[in-house]
Enzyme design. Structure first.
Site, short mmCIF file in Angstrom:
data_model
loop_
_atom_site.label_atom_id
_atom_site.label_comp_id
_atom_site.label_asym_id
_atom_site.label_seq_id
_atom_site.Cartn_x
_atom_site.Cartn_y
_atom_site.Cartn_z
CG ASP A 193 -1.77 1.20 1.36
OD1 ASP A 193 -2.39 1.59 0.36
OD2 ASP A 193 -1.82 1.77 2.46
CG ASP B 297 -1.28 7.78 0.83
OD1 ASP B 297 -0.17 8.08 0.37
OD2 ASP B 297 -2.35 8.13 0.30
#
Length: 188
Positions: free
Chosen positions: A7, A9
């Site tokens: 992922d 952020d």
């Protein structure tokens, strides 16, 4: 070359409830860039799967998003690594798309684009949605405690959680710690 999915952020860079709107807002988490480069140099094909609804919300445009991603790739390249691809969902949560995590469209796109199955591959995230998407595609989810990771750990520990089997999800302080452990298993 084995695939590893991240992922963005909260895993690679600091997260914000106000969204990462520009390159000025984008701050890498200490050790994350080096971790990506090290994984890449060790033979992992590193892909990123990220929800970016700020595009549809009008918080930033494609130009700003591409500037952030180009900068991220450049930082990893400066460390001798490479990012195989960055895949993002621009949709709002209620749009009903199949790419916004926890849906699996981004992971299917990674499989297609990189010609590599995602099943049995690591998916490192900080949110419950990351873990759900990974599990739905047969990935090996890994939780980091940066970003929303502490909140997610509490969700995993709650007795109401029946969407993800938390007993088999390794938890690490950050991407650097997770990558060290993954590499120690991979290289031994």
């Amino acid at each position: 070359m084995p695939l590893l999915i991240l992922d963005r952020d909260g895993v690679i860079n600091q997260d914000s409830d106000d969204y990462i709107r520009s390159l000025d807002d984008w701050k890498p988490i200490p050790g994350s860039i080096e971790a990506i480069a090290t994984l890449s140099k060790a033979g992992y094909q590193v892909a990123i799967a990220t929800n970016q609804s700020g595009l549809s919300r009008g918080f930033f445009g494609l130009e700003e998003l591409e500037a952030i991603h180009n900068h991220l790739c450049s930082l990893v390249e400066e460390q001798g690594g490479e990012i195989a691809g960055i895949f993002y969902c621009p949709h709002l949560p209620d749009d009903g798309c199949d790419c916004r995590k926890p849906a699996t469209g981004l992971l299917r796109a990674i499989e297609t684009e990189l010609s590599e199955p995602v099943a049995e591959r690591y998916f490192i995230g900080d949110s419950f949605k990351d873990l759900q998407a990974g599990r739905a595609m047969g990935c090996k989810p890994v939780l980091v405690l940066t970003g929303k990771g502490e909140k997610t750990r509490l969700q995993l520990e709650s007795s109401n959680n029946d969407l993800v089997d938390s007993s088999s999800i390794p938890i690490y302080a950050d991407l650097a710690a997770a990558s060290r452990d993954i590499l120690s298993c991979y290289l031994s």
